[in-house]
Design a protein around this motif. Structure first.
Motif, short mmCIF file in Angstrom:
data_model
loop_
_atom_site.label_atom_id
_atom_site.label_comp_id
_atom_site.label_asym_id
_atom_site.label_seq_id
_atom_site.Cartn_x
_atom_site.Cartn_y
_atom_site.Cartn_z
N PRO A 62 0.82 -1.17 -0.31
CA PRO A 62 0.07 0.07 0.24
C PRO A 62 0.70 1.41 0.26
N ARG A 63 1.54 1.16 0.31
CA ARG A 63 2.68 2.49 0.55
C ARG A 63 3.61 2.41 -0.14
N GLY A 64 3.97 1.90 -1.49
CA GLY A 64 5.21 1.91 -2.19
C GLY A 64 5.33 0.61 -2.35
N ILE A 65 6.44 0.29 -4.08
CA ILE A 65 7.03 -1.14 -4.04
C ILE A 65 8.48 -0.90 -4.15
N SER A 66 8.74 -1.99 -3.69
CA SER A 66 10.66 -2.57 -3.79
C SER A 66 10.76 -3.76 -4.67
N LEU A 67 11.89 -3.87 -4.59
CA LEU A 67 12.47 -4.92 -5.06
C LEU A 67 12.68 -5.81 -5.09
N THR A 68 12.28 -7.28 -5.34
CA THR A 68 12.29 -8.24 -4.46
C THR A 68 14.25 -8.80 -4.87
N ALA A 69 14.04 -9.82 -4.51
CA ALA A 69 15.99 -10.24 -4.38
C ALA A 69 16.00 -10.61 -6.09
N SER A 70 15.34 -11.31 -7.10
CA SER A 70 15.47 -11.12 -8.01
C SER A 70 15.47 -10.11 -9.16
N GLY A 71 14.44 -8.87 -8.17
CA GLY A 71 14.35 -7.48 -9.25
C GLY A 71 15.87 -7.05 -9.26
N ALA A 72 16.41 -7.38 -7.61
CA ALA A 72 17.14 -6.12 -7.43
C ALA A 72 18.51 -6.80 -8.16
N ASP A 73 18.54 -8.51 -8.27
CA ASP A 73 19.73 -8.28 -9.48
C ASP A 73 19.19 -8.43 -10.81
N TYR A 74 18.26 -8.29 -11.21
CA TYR A 74 18.21 -8.59 -12.72
C TYR A 74 18.07 -6.48 -13.45
N LEU A 75 18.20 -6.09 -12.18
CA LEU A 75 17.90 -4.35 -12.14
C LEU A 75 19.91 -4.68 -12.51
N SER A 76 20.57 -4.72 -12.25
CA SER A 76 21.83 -4.32 -12.40
C SER A 76 22.27 -4.40 -13.46
N TYR A 77 21.47 -6.31 -14.39
CA TYR A 77 22.03 -6.37 -15.62
C TYR A 77 21.29 -5.54 -16.45
N VAL A 78 20.06 -4.96 -16.41
CA VAL A 78 19.65 -4.16 -17.69
C VAL A 78 20.39 -2.60 -17.66
N SER A 79 20.80 -2.35 -15.55
CA SER A 79 21.33 -0.65 -16.00
C SER A 79 22.05 -0.31 -16.69
N GLU A 80 23.78 -2.51 -16.07
CA GLU A 80 24.34 -1.69 -16.90
C GLU A 80 23.87 -1.91 -18.31
N ALA A 81 22.97 -2.93 -19.16
CA ALA A 81 23.26 -2.90 -20.47
C ALA A 81 22.53 -1.62 -20.94
N PHE A 82 21.32 -1.37 -20.49
CA PHE A 82 20.81 0.00 -21.08
C PHE A 82 22.73 1.22 -21.72
N SER A 83 23.01 1.28 -19.84
CA SER A 83 24.60 2.53 -19.91
C SER A 83 25.70 2.21 -21.18
N LEU A 84 25.72 0.47 -21.54
CA LEU A 84 26.67 0.11 -22.92
C LEU A 84 26.56 0.89 -23.65
N ILE A 85 24.65 0.29 -24.10
CA ILE A 85 23.70 1.20 -25.25
C ILE A 85 24.73 2.49 -25.36
N ALA A 86 23.98 3.24 -24.32
CA ALA A 86 24.17 4.96 -24.36
C ALA A 86 25.49 4.90 -24.87
N ILE A 87 26.43 4.33 -23.96
CA ILE A 87 27.89 5.00 -24.55
C ILE A 87 28.32 4.81 -25.76
N GLY A 88 28.32 3.21 -25.48
CA GLY A 88 27.93 3.04 -27.41
C GLY A 88 27.67 3.61 -28.86
N THR A 89 26.08 4.69 -28.80
CA THR A 89 26.50 5.44 -29.63
C THR A 89 26.82 6.55 -28.85
N GLN A 90 27.09 7.30 -27.65
CA GLN A 90 27.34 8.03 -27.98
C GLN A 90 29.42 8.09 -28.54
#
Length: 331
Positions: free
Chosen positions: A57-85
């Motif tokens: 009710p007060r909001g959302i939080s990442l599950t353990a799997s979600g937190a682990d997955y977020l690190s990979y997704v964030s790194e992937a987007f960062s690599l795409i951004a850097i490669g594009t630049q």
């Protein structure tokens, strides 16, 4: 065999929601509705067969799997951004993108940008003052200026300078705080000495400030916790509350009370006489302004103007810090 990837729009929704820990803030950043974020992540969870967020009710939080997955997704987007630049001639003329608080931008940064433009007239700077987290380099920012007690892991932090706190008010309001103190009980002579006290003042508070009146009272040894203790009897529970430092300064200049002046942000008001110091007790903040960027951003993106801007800004901060320390010593 081609890689089987989850829906990329849903991954973008997930990355923003995970970084903000909020569907609403992610929606505002991506210019979609919170419902679109929620539905996109529900679809992503169904496709992956994994629950990524705990919904409460007060909001959302990442599950353990979600937190682990977020690190990979964030790194992937960062690599795409850097490669594009780093593509040849990719937006070679794009401005330096900087995120910082609006009061800092208007009162310290913008008055100094003319000096940068004079040295590098062909380099443009974009200043964003929206209140949101910045992900490097996914969000397209090169730098951010943030208040913090210490660096945060994962990005490059360079300390600029700290603030100093001093109570300020309008000249007219200061007169209402002046008291005539009789020393007859002390020496039988009644000196009629003029004294300024904050015990009858309306204190102006900034809701979002990490350090405010209580920090000043504690550091100066003034008892103001409940309005009854100590010789000053300053009540920190009452007064006027606003949501920005800018509003606090404006309210003080209008005679609505005493604000906690934050130097250097309040310096221009003091210089032109719109505000005056209500008392001379000045303390140093425990936080400081830091210049934040992606690690090795200046070299990795191959944009020499970023290194020039960083050197210039750090130099301006060092010069200001030295001048401020000299002025404080003379005070």
């Amino acid at each position: 065999m081609p890689l089987r990837l989850p829906p990329l729009p849903a991954l973008r929704f997930f990355e923003a929601a995970g970084r903000h820990q909020s569907f609403k803030l992610a929606a505002a950043e991506l210019n979609v509705t919170p419902s679109a974020i929620s539905h996109g992540i529900v679809g992503l969870e169904a496709a992956l067969g994994v629950e990524l967020f705990v919904r409460e009710p007060r909001g959302i939080s990442l599950t353990a799997s979600g937190a682990d997955y977020l690190s990979y997704v964030s790194e992937a987007f960062s690599l795409i951004a850097i490669g594009t630049q780093r593509l040849p001639n990719h937006r070679a003329d794009r401005p330096i993108a900087l995120s910082c608080a609006p009061t800092f931008a208007s009162r310290w940064l913008l008055p100094r940008l003319a000096g940068f433009r004079a040295r590098w007239p062909n380099v443009n700077v974009s200043v964003d003052t929206s209140h949101r987290q910045v992900g490097f380099p996914v969000d397209g920012f090169d730098f951010a200026i943030r208040m913090s007690r210490a660096p945060v892991a994962g990005t490059a932090w360079t300390r600029l300078f700290g603030e100093r706190f001093v109570p300020v008010c309008s000249p007219a309001y200061l007169e209402t705080l002046r008291e005539t103190r009789s020393d007859e009980q002390d020496n039988g002579q009644g000196s009629g000495q003029v004294n300024v006290s904050l015990r009858h003042a309306t204190l102006i508070h900034v809701n979002a400030a990490s350090e405010d009146w209580q920090a000043w009272l504690d550091a100066t040894g003034t008892d103001g916790t409940d309005g009854t203790g100590g010789t000053d009897g300053i009540d920190t529970n009452g007064g006027l509350r606003v949501d920005t430092i800018q509003l606090a300064f404006e309210a003080a200049s209008m005679g609505l009370g005493v604000a906690l002046g934050r130097r250097p942000l309040v310096d221009s008001d003091l210089a032109r006489g719109a505000l005056v110091e209500a008392c001379a007790n000045t303390i140093a903040s425990t936080t400081a302004y830091w210049l934040v960027s992606a690690e090795n951003a200046e070299s990795a993106i191959r944009r020499p103007e970023l290194a020039d801007f960083k050197r210039w800004l750090v130099g301006e901060a060092a010069q200001f810090d030295t001048q401020a320390a000299t002025q404080e010593a003379h005070r």
